[in-house]
Write an enzyme that holds these catalytic residues in place. Structure first.
Site, PDB file in Angstrom:
ATOM      1  N   TYR A   1       0.844  -1.197   0.000  1.00 40.42           N
ATOM      2  CA  TYR A   1       0.000   0.000   0.000  1.00 40.42           C
ATOM      3  C   TYR A   1       0.880   1.249   0.000  1.00 40.42           C
ATOM      4  O   TYR A   1       0.580   2.232  -0.667  1.00 40.42           O
ATOM      5  CB  TYR A   1      -0.928   0.012   1.231  1.00 40.42           C
TER       6      TYR A   1
ATOM      7  N   CYS B   1      -6.425  -6.587  -6.854  1.00 44.08           N
ATOM      8  CA  CYS B   1      -6.221  -5.968  -5.546  1.00 44.08           C
ATOM      9  C   CYS B   1      -5.671  -6.971  -4.528  1.00 44.08           C
ATOM     10  O   CYS B   1      -5.093  -6.565  -3.518  1.00 44.08           O
ATOM     11  CB  CYS B   1      -7.508  -5.326  -5.049  1.00 44.08           C
ATOM     12  N   HIS B   2      -5.796  -8.261  -4.813  1.00 45.04           N
ATOM     13  CA  HIS B   2      -5.244  -9.274  -3.907  1.00 45.04           C
ATOM     14  C   HIS B   2      -3.714  -9.259  -3.899  1.00 45.04           C
ATOM     15  O   HIS B   2      -3.103  -9.825  -2.997  1.00 45.04           O
ATOM     16  CB  HIS B   2      -5.758 -10.672  -4.288  1.00 45.04           C
TER      17      HIS B   2
ATOM     18  N   GLU C   1      -1.148 -18.011  -7.930  1.00 45.27           N
ATOM     19  CA  GLU C   1      -0.200 -17.298  -8.780  1.00 45.27           C
ATOM     20  C   GLU C   1       1.256 -17.642  -8.464  1.00 45.27           C
ATOM     21  O   GLU C   1       2.169 -17.095  -9.075  1.00 45.27           O
ATOM     22  CB  GLU C   1      -0.418 -15.790  -8.642  1.00 45.27           C
TER      23      GLU C   1
ATOM     24  N   ASN D   1     -12.205  -1.452  -4.994  1.00 45.74           N
ATOM     25  CA  ASN D   1     -12.018  -1.926  -6.363  1.00 45.74           C
ATOM     26  C   ASN D   1     -13.252  -2.745  -6.758  1.00 45.74           C
ATOM     27  O   ASN D   1     -13.538  -3.758  -6.130  1.00 45.74           O
ATOM     28  CB  ASN D   1     -10.748  -2.789  -6.431  1.00 45.74           C
TER      29      ASN D   1
END
Length: 187
Positions: free
Chosen positions: A108, A144-145, A171, A136
Site C-alpha cells: 500500500y 487488488c489481492h 499465482e 475496487n
C-alpha cells in the site's frame, strides 16, 4: 463517461472454485466482479439491476476466469472493463493495480508513493490507498489481492483473507514470506 447510476446495469452470477461470483456490466464492459458477502458487494452499489446471463461480456469474463483458475495468466486486456464515474484518485489507484505483474505483490505504501507523485503531493496516506483498493469493483481481474502491508502482512482484502491467500498461492507467490495480522481491515 456516463454515470453508472443512470445507465442500465446488467448482472449475472457464475460459479468458480472460490464460490459464486457476482458480475455486473453496462452492456459492453465488465463493471463489477465480487464474491458474495464481500465488503462493498455490487448488489449494494447499483439499483435496478437487470439479470442477463447471456451478455457477451459475461462469457468473455467467464472464459478469462476459467483460464485464471487453471493457473494461467490471461491478459487483463482480454476483458473490456469500465470503472464508470469513479474519482480521479480511485482511478489512479486502480490503474496501478492493473500494472502489478501476475505472481508479484506491491505494498500500500508503494502505491501511495506513486499516487503522491502523480498528484504532485509530498506524501499520500497508505490508508487512503487502502480505501481505494478495498473499493475496487472488479476483483481478481483488477488484482487488488496482490497488495500487501508494508510490514509484509496480508491485510486488506475485501473478499476475505482466505481468498486473498488462495489467489496469491494460485499465482505462485510464496505465502511464507507474509503473515496474517490478528487485527486489521478486511479480516
Amino acid at each position: 463517461m456516463k454515470s453508472t447510476q443512470r445507465l442500465k446495469i446488467y448482472s449475472t452470477t457464475i460459479s468458480s472454485p472460490f464460490g459464486e461470483l457476482f458480475l455486473s456490466s453496462d452492456g459492453q464492459n465488465l463493471t463489477g466482479l465480487w464474491n458474495y458477502n464481500q465488503k462493498y458487494h455490487g448488489q449494494t452499489l447499483y439499483k435496478n439491476l437487470t439479470d442477463n446471463p447471456d451478455l457477451e461480456i459475461f462469457s468473455i469474463t467467464k472464459n478469462w476466469l476459467d483460464k485464471y483458475f487453471l493457473g494461467k495468466n490471461p491478459p487483463i486486456a482480454e476483458v473490456p472493463i469500465s470503472f464508470g464515474d469513479a474519482s480521479e484518485f480511485r482511478l489512479a489507484v486502480w490503474n496501478i493495480l492493473l500494472s502489478i505483474p501476475y505472481g508479484k505483490v506491491i505494498t500500500y505504501g508503494d502505491i501511495a508513493k506513486v499516487v503522491a507523485k502523480k498528484f504532485d503531493k509530498q506524501k499520500m496516506s497508505a490508508q487512503a490507498v487502502g480505501g481505494a483498493v478495498g473499493h475496487n469493483p472488479i476483483s481478481i481481474i483488477v488484482p487488488c489481492h496482490r497488495v500487501v502491508g508494508t510490514n509484509r502482512s496480508l491485510t486488506g482484502y475485501a473478499g476475505g483473507l482466505d481468498k486473498k491467500i488462495k489467489l496469491l498461492k494460485l499465482e505462485g507467490v510464496d505465502i511464507n514470506k507474509f503473515f496474517v495480522p490478528t487485527k486489521g481491515t478486511a479480516l
